[in-house]
Design a protein around this motif. Sequence first.
Motif, short mmCIF file in Angstrom:
data_model
loop_
_atom_site.label_atom_id
_atom_site.label_comp_id
_atom_site.label_asym_id
_atom_site.label_seq_id
_atom_site.Cartn_x
_atom_site.Cartn_y
_atom_site.Cartn_z
N ASP A 20 -13.79 1.61 13.14
CA ASP A 20 -14.77 2.12 12.16
C ASP A 20 -14.63 3.63 11.98
O ASP A 20 -14.69 4.14 10.86
CB ASP A 20 -16.19 1.77 12.62
CG ASP A 20 -16.46 0.28 12.52
OD1 ASP A 20 -15.59 -0.46 12.03
OD2 ASP A 20 -17.55 -0.16 12.94
N GLU A 21 -14.47 4.33 13.09
CA GLU A 21 -14.32 5.77 12.99
C GLU A 21 -13.02 6.14 12.27
O GLU A 21 -12.97 7.14 11.54
CB GLU A 21 -14.37 6.38 14.39
CG GLU A 21 -15.76 6.30 15.02
CD GLU A 21 -15.77 6.72 16.48
OE1 GLU A 21 -14.66 6.98 17.02
OE2 GLU A 21 -16.85 6.76 17.09
N GLY A 22 -11.99 5.33 12.47
CA GLY A 22 -10.74 5.58 11.76
C GLY A 22 -10.89 5.38 10.26
O GLY A 22 -10.35 6.16 9.46
N VAL A 23 -11.62 4.33 9.86
CA VAL A 23 -11.86 4.10 8.43
C VAL A 23 -12.65 5.26 7.84
O VAL A 23 -12.32 5.79 6.77
CB VAL A 23 -12.61 2.77 8.22
CG1 VAL A 23 -12.97 2.60 6.73
CG2 VAL A 23 -11.77 1.60 8.69
N GLY A 67 -10.98 -0.78 2.63
CA GLY A 67 -11.43 -0.32 3.94
C GLY A 67 -12.02 -1.50 4.70
O GLY A 67 -12.91 -2.18 4.19
N HIS A 68 -11.52 -1.75 5.90
CA HIS A 68 -11.95 -2.93 6.66
C HIS A 68 -12.55 -2.48 7.99
O HIS A 68 -11.84 -2.14 8.93
CB HIS A 68 -10.76 -3.86 6.89
CG HIS A 68 -11.15 -5.22 7.37
ND1 HIS A 68 -10.54 -6.37 6.91
CD2 HIS A 68 -12.08 -5.65 8.25
CE1 HIS A 68 -11.08 -7.43 7.49
NE2 HIS A 68 -12.02 -7.00 8.32
N PHE A 69 -13.90 -2.50 8.06
CA PHE A 69 -14.62 -2.13 9.28
C PHE A 69 -14.68 -3.34 10.23
O PHE A 69 -14.84 -4.47 9.79
CB PHE A 69 -16.03 -1.69 8.95
CG PHE A 69 -16.13 -0.44 8.09
CD1 PHE A 69 -16.21 0.81 8.67
CD2 PHE A 69 -16.16 -0.53 6.70
CE1 PHE A 69 -16.30 1.95 7.90
CE2 PHE A 69 -16.25 0.59 5.91
CZ PHE A 69 -16.32 1.85 6.50
N PHE A 115 0.83 -1.20 0.00
CA PHE A 115 0.00 0.00 0.00
C PHE A 115 0.87 1.26 0.00
O PHE A 115 1.83 1.37 0.77
CB PHE A 115 -0.93 0.00 1.22
CG PHE A 115 -1.90 -1.15 1.23
CD1 PHE A 115 -3.01 -1.16 0.41
CD2 PHE A 115 -1.67 -2.24 2.06
CE1 PHE A 115 -3.89 -2.22 0.41
CE2 PHE A 115 -2.55 -3.31 2.08
CZ PHE A 115 -3.66 -3.30 1.25
N GLN A 116 0.50 2.19 -0.88
CA GLN A 116 1.20 3.46 -0.92
C GLN A 116 0.78 4.38 0.23
O GLN A 116 1.47 5.32 0.58
CB GLN A 116 0.94 4.16 -2.25
CG GLN A 116 1.76 3.60 -3.42
CD GLN A 116 1.31 2.20 -3.80
OE1 GLN A 116 0.12 1.94 -3.93
NE2 GLN A 116 2.26 1.30 -3.99
N MET A 117 -0.39 4.08 0.79
CA MET A 117 -0.92 4.87 1.90
C MET A 117 -1.70 3.90 2.79
O MET A 117 -2.50 3.10 2.30
CB MET A 117 -1.85 5.97 1.36
CG MET A 117 -2.29 7.01 2.39
SD MET A 117 -3.51 8.14 1.66
CE MET A 117 -2.59 8.77 0.24
N SER A 118 -1.44 3.93 4.11
CA SER A 118 -2.13 2.98 4.99
C SER A 118 -2.44 3.62 6.33
O SER A 118 -1.66 4.43 6.84
CB SER A 118 -1.28 1.72 5.19
OG SER A 118 -0.04 2.04 5.78
N PHE A 119 -3.57 3.22 6.91
CA PHE A 119 -4.02 3.71 8.21
C PHE A 119 -4.53 2.51 9.03
O PHE A 119 -5.74 2.30 9.16
CB PHE A 119 -5.12 4.76 8.05
CG PHE A 119 -4.75 5.89 7.13
CD1 PHE A 119 -4.00 6.97 7.58
CD2 PHE A 119 -5.13 5.86 5.79
CE1 PHE A 119 -3.64 8.00 6.72
CE2 PHE A 119 -4.79 6.89 4.93
CZ PHE A 119 -4.04 7.96 5.39
#
Length: 997
Positions: A188-191, A211-213, A170-174
């Motif tokens: 969930d709030e982070g997604v 996106g993984h809730f 991933f070029q960008m990940s959270f």
Amino acid sequence: MAFSKGFALLAWILILHLAGIYLFTSGFLLTRLSLPDFTLCLNNNCTLPPTHTRAVFLIIDALRFDFVSPEPPVPASSIHHNILTLPRELTAATPRNSFLFNAYSDPPTATLQRIKALTTGSLPTFVDIGNNFGGSAIAEDSIMKQLHLAGKKAVFMGDDTWMSVFPDSFQMSFPYDSFNVEDLHTVDEGVIKHLFPLLEDNSKPFDFLVGHFLGVDHVGHRVGPDHPSMKDKLEQMNRVLARVVELLDRETLLVVLGDHGMDRAGDHGGDGTLETSSAMWIYSKGAPLSIDPSAIPSGLLQYRTFPNAPASHRSIQQIDIVPTLSLLLGLPIPFNNLGSVIPELFWRDRQGAGLLRALEINVAQIKSYLDAYRASSSGGELDNDWLSLMSAWTATQAANLTVDQNLIVMSNYTRVALAACRSIWAQFNPFLMGLGLALLALGVAAIWATYSGLSSAGDNWDQWLGDQLQKYVRGAAVGAIVGLLIYVGLDSHLPGMDALDCILFCAPFVSCIVMIATSAPSLTSLKSLPVPLVLHAIAFLSNSFTFWEDRLVPFLIMSSIAPLMLKGITAPSSRLRWRIIGFSTLFAVCVRLVSTSTVCREEQQPYCHVTFYESSSPSAPLPVLYLAVPTALSLPWVLRRFLKISRSHLGLAKFFLPGILMPTLVAGAGYWLLEWADSAAILDGEWTPILRIARTWLVRASFFFVLVGGGSLWWAVPLCLDIESPPPKLGEKRQVTVVGYANAFGSSYLLFWTIFFAVVYATSQLTGQLVLALTAVALVAYLEIVDSVRDVRMLEALAASSPSALLNLETPSRSPPIRFADVVPVALLGLHAFYGTGHQSTISSIQWKSAFLLTSTVDFTLSALTVTLNSFGPLFLAGLAVPLLALWNRSPLGVGPPAAETPQARRKTDTQVQGESVVAGLGVMAYYAVLLLGTAVSAAILRRHLMVWKVFAPRFMAAVVELVVIDAAVLLGFGVGVQRVGDRVSHMFRGVGTQLA
């Protein structure tokens, strides 16, 4: 020295078991071979022109199909049905742009395995679930790798499991912590925080967004699917999807799915229908995905009915999303894929040319994969299915077929390939399995032989064992040399074995032969066949008996004590008759009450009703909530009453039971009551962090208190004795009375046992705590039964040898030794408590809440420890309790009156207690070794059975853990508990003249 000999023997038995387990599992539970090949498309002949330039891939963890179904089960739940309605509304409004499927998730239904399947299109294996906590990076071809090869940009947010399997994709990940199930909102709030800004960005700096809730899954684990929190979470997901659709551009494909479902308690991991039924929704805001889905040949479509739903619904395999999404984005299909393209999404002309081309690419990819697998070191797995695979492949090459016929034969090939791989995906090595079985079987025979030899040796057991151990060690040394020579000479004829495997087999094997040969003359001491054990072991050859083992165990327990009750009826004194019958009744009542606590397997429906949890909720029933604290307060008092029978309730017991055990049990109950109050939202939400901190530190403090404080106190002052020394009368010698001498060994060891009982008690949920309390009462009641029956047997022996001896109180006598039949009820009691505390031999019965006992998030050491204690703690307690059969009501000064006491008599009694502790340990180890052998034989014989991975393999794995836990408990009990008690008792009574009381 005697203790070290006994410990060495028990440790060697554990090594024998571990060697047999290692060899058998090496042949039975091998993981699927992962091929390193990847699809490289040089001239675009293995892909299609893309229909969309980018995709949004949203996983709502544990999104079961009925949560979004247009026709949910009847009666519908107001909590989780008809709440997340956007997918079905858009599917009804735009049937060419929106498709909703009931997707089958292959077991094991754990998140890590589902991520692997959703990105590679491959199948998980049974043992893959062991990787769910801390998975390694995916090395095989995947849609993430194909995106990278195509120069596409991928971004991610949500469950941090993705970062462990795709650390560089991933070029960008959270990422967010995925295992804090008590936190329903942070992930969930982070997604949401990162998802909407990316969708609102007109430049769209991504080609593939994941996106993984986790909120739906965490609600299920925390409070179950029927809690109001589930409704709130599904409403939130509905709002999120509505906003995503609003922000979606016409070039972006939306895929929303659950990685798996959840059972009625909110858990997953197994292969139940509710766990494998996940939702999948695919939506295109721009160009239609299909011109006329109703025109697709019916032979290409499958339908499945969700339990209790009024109608069937279109179903697919979850891995079908991999080839489908790859081709829609213009990517090659990952090399290891076994999924089929979804027909509706490629029906773009009435002749079906687009679908035909998609299937041709799909079929070619699967054929390439199977050919490569066939040529690999594991290619022999396909032998039995290769003819059918080739036949299906030949059908796809036939000429003069219509388009519809071509579509059907190619679709059939993909499904035949999937079915073949599903049927053989466990790579069995019969040779290693056979060696493992041989070692396990020979180990059982060796235990029996040593058990018989020790029993026959009597008071001379330590000398006998010392001679035997030297022979065992020499046999193992010879076996190790033989194993190495066999490997050197026959390496090419030993499939799947290396030098270590040969040594691990031959060394224990030769040692077992020595054990049997040198103890053969003593085998006659096993005078009768242990019928309960034989019935228990052969029951594992039947899937029905395995399903209902939790109901079989109480029958075996009651059958095993029936001979003792008969002995009570014929006892020569009324006191013994009433004792045996009374304690047998108490034991039977406790066993029956434990049986009322049930957690049902899927296969037991509709004949099983869950009582461990409250109806349709993972919380304790209301009566249990009321009984939790009273039970914790009263159990120490009950144990003290049992000790009072032998006047051993004084000394350390007088303080330990109310001062150490009781506070720890109350703290354990308090933790789960606070957890219930938090889960049931009894207090406002602002109390949640306070309750979390309070219960965490409450149980931490209780663990420290009982393990460190209680353990140190017991180690320093282990005896439950009191000294009475009244002032002497004029002209008389001063008399010293030792109160509690008759149970000096047993009372002290019982306190040692309660230390670990308190720890297991704290890890068990409230219903499980009541079961453990009943089990403790049943245990001490059974000890009194055994003691009374020993008295009956001793009186019968005296009467048979010399009737007049019964009238001579000066006649010293030896307490009869324990028998294997005495061990059986304790062994079964541990297994009964395992089922009563809410467990089954299924993955879905694991009580994951216990992972957060000592920490609010997953700590791989602490969480694994508490989950293991929660699951197998009852068995550990049973193994730890077995020495009590030898110690209970055995006085350190023999059984004769004071005039008969001599140093030799005292030594014989101490020696008998020590030797019989080893015998008792061998007995319970033998019982569970036979159970393991029974499950291993059933798994080996039935390895191609339809239910091998559903029934026989899980029961075998449970038996493996059970045996290891029992062995470890016996080693701990003998090496620490028995040794310390024996040392202190010997020191106390060495050379002391006393008046006994």
